[in-house]
Structures are given as structure tokens and as C-alpha cells.
Scaffold this motif. Structure first.
Motif, mmCIF file in Angstrom:
data_model
loop_
_atom_site.group_PDB
_atom_site.id
_atom_site.type_symbol
_atom_site.label_atom_id
_atom_site.label_comp_id
_atom_site.label_asym_id
_atom_site.label_seq_id
_atom_site.Cartn_x
_atom_site.Cartn_y
_atom_site.Cartn_z
ATOM 1 N N ASN A 194 0.826 -1.204 0.000
ATOM 2 C CA ASN A 194 0.000 0.000 0.000
ATOM 3 C C ASN A 194 0.864 1.258 0.000
ATOM 4 O O ASN A 194 0.581 2.221 -0.711
ATOM 5 N N PHE A 195 1.929 1.248 0.820
ATOM 6 C CA PHE A 195 2.822 2.400 0.874
ATOM 7 C C PHE A 195 3.496 2.612 -0.475
ATOM 8 O O PHE A 195 3.554 3.728 -0.986
ATOM 9 N N LEU B 99 3.283 9.134 -1.880
ATOM 10 C CA LEU B 99 4.490 9.312 -1.064
ATOM 11 C C LEU B 99 5.474 8.169 -1.307
ATOM 12 O O LEU B 99 6.674 8.396 -1.441
ATOM 13 N N GLY B 100 4.977 6.959 -1.403
ATOM 14 C CA GLY B 100 5.832 5.810 -1.663
ATOM 15 C C GLY B 100 6.502 5.906 -3.023
ATOM 16 O O GLY B 100 7.691 5.621 -3.169
ATOM 17 N N GLY C 57 21.197 20.250 -9.473
ATOM 18 C CA GLY C 57 21.196 19.376 -8.306
ATOM 19 C C GLY C 57 20.441 18.089 -8.572
ATOM 20 O O GLY C 57 20.107 17.740 -9.699
ATOM 21 N N TRP C 58 20.180 17.356 -7.486
ATOM 22 C CA TRP C 58 19.504 16.060 -7.559
ATOM 23 C C TRP C 58 18.001 16.250 -7.539
ATOM 24 O O TRP C 58 17.485 17.011 -6.724
ATOM 25 N N ARG C 59 17.298 15.557 -8.424
ATOM 26 C CA ARG C 59 15.835 15.584 -8.485
ATOM 27 C C ARG C 59 15.309 14.169 -8.617
ATOM 28 O O ARG C 59 15.866 13.347 -9.329
ATOM 29 N N LYS C 60 14.206 13.906 -7.950
ATOM 30 C CA LYS C 60 13.539 12.607 -8.079
ATOM 31 C C LYS C 60 12.730 12.604 -9.373
ATOM 32 O O LYS C 60 12.161 13.620 -9.767
ATOM 33 N N ALA C 61 12.673 11.454 -10.007
ATOM 34 C CA ALA C 61 11.929 11.323 -11.257
ATOM 35 C C ALA C 61 10.470 11.716 -11.070
ATOM 36 O O ALA C 61 9.863 12.325 -11.948
ATOM 37 N N ALA C 62 9.907 11.393 -9.917
ATOM 38 C CA ALA C 62 8.497 11.705 -9.652
ATOM 39 C C ALA C 62 8.242 13.213 -9.558
ATOM 40 O O ALA C 62 7.102 13.650 -9.646
ATOM 41 N N GLN C 63 9.288 14.012 -9.384
ATOM 42 C CA GLN C 63 9.135 15.463 -9.296
ATOM 43 C C GLN C 63 9.234 16.134 -10.666
ATOM 44 O O GLN C 63 8.990 17.326 -10.772
ATOM 45 N N LEU C 64 9.593 15.377 -11.687
ATOM 46 C CA LEU C 64 9.793 15.949 -13.016
ATOM 47 C C LEU C 64 8.526 15.839 -13.846
ATOM 48 O O LEU C 64 7.759 14.898 -13.685
#
Length: 125
Positions: A23-24, A29-30, A96-103
Motif C-alpha cells: 500500500n505504501f 508518497l511511496g 542538483g539532484w531531483r527525483k523522477a516523480a518530481q519531473l
């Protein structure tokens, strides 16, 4: 010592099921926590929103020229310092570093398929 004892006593009582983990991982968020991270840099060729088609074509030509130079081995950081209109230009375009989910969606897919150190073709945003 008291804090450690409390942590141990609490940790003994916590049980996480496989379903809770699934579920997480399925939650927003997961997905954010588990998504790939990319160390990004950019070179921005600015054009105003009301730019004429000639100005847009000139910017596209400039971007293609930069891309060709980068593919031929030009130093990205130096090119960004010299030619970028980005806020990060003086840092060599380093975002800098970015998470794929933020793009935004077109970028996350494009980057996940690229080898480390590669350069994307110009993208109009």
C-alpha cells in the motif's frame, strides 16, 4: 538510556505486514520516495512568450548548435556559463539532484532511458 529502552519496547510491538508495504509503495508518497534520482543540469535559451516565429526559430537554431557542440565533446559547464539564460548558469547549469516523480512526464521518461552523462536533444518548454 531511557530513550533507547522506550525505542526497543515500541519497536518490539510494531509489525508491518506485506500488504502495508504494498500500500505504501503504491501511494504517492511511496512512489516519490522510491523513484529514481537524477543529477541534472540545463542550458536555457530564453524566448519571450510573445516571441515572433523568427525569434523562436533563431532560439531553436542556437539550441541545436549547442546540442551539436555538446555531442562533439564540448564541456557542458563551460557552455552553460557562456550561453545559458538559466538561474543556474554560473554554476555550470547544475540543478542538483531531483527525483523522477518530481519531473514533468516528458522529462522523467526521457531521462530514465538515457545513459549517465548523456545530453538530451533540445526541448521547448
Amino acid at each position: 538510556i531511557i530513550s533507547r529502552v522506550r525505542q526497543r519496547r515500541v519497536a518490539e510491538r510494531i509489525q508491518v505486514t506485506d500488504q502495508e508495504v504494498k500500500n505504501f509503495l503504491a501511494s504517492d508518497l511511496g512512489k516519490l520516495q522510491m523513484s529514481e534520482e537524477f543529477h541534472l543540469a540545463n542550458i536555457l535559451i530564453p524566448t519571450p512568450e510573445s516571441a515572433s516565429s523568427d525569434a523562436v526559430q533563431a532560439a531553436a537554431k542556437q539550441a541545436e548548435d549547442l546540442y551539436r557542440q555538446l555531442k562533439q565533446g564540448a564541456d557542458f559547464g563551460q557552455m552553460a556559463i557562456a550561453r545559458s539564460g538559466s538561474d543556474t548558469a554560473l554554476e555550470g547549469g547544475d540543478m542538483g539532484w531531483r527525483k523522477a516523480a518530481q519531473l514533468p512526464p516528458p522529462f522523467d521518461r526521457m531521462l530514465s532511458e538515457m545513459p549517465v552523462g548523456d545530453v538530451t536533444p533540445p526541448v521547448r518548454t
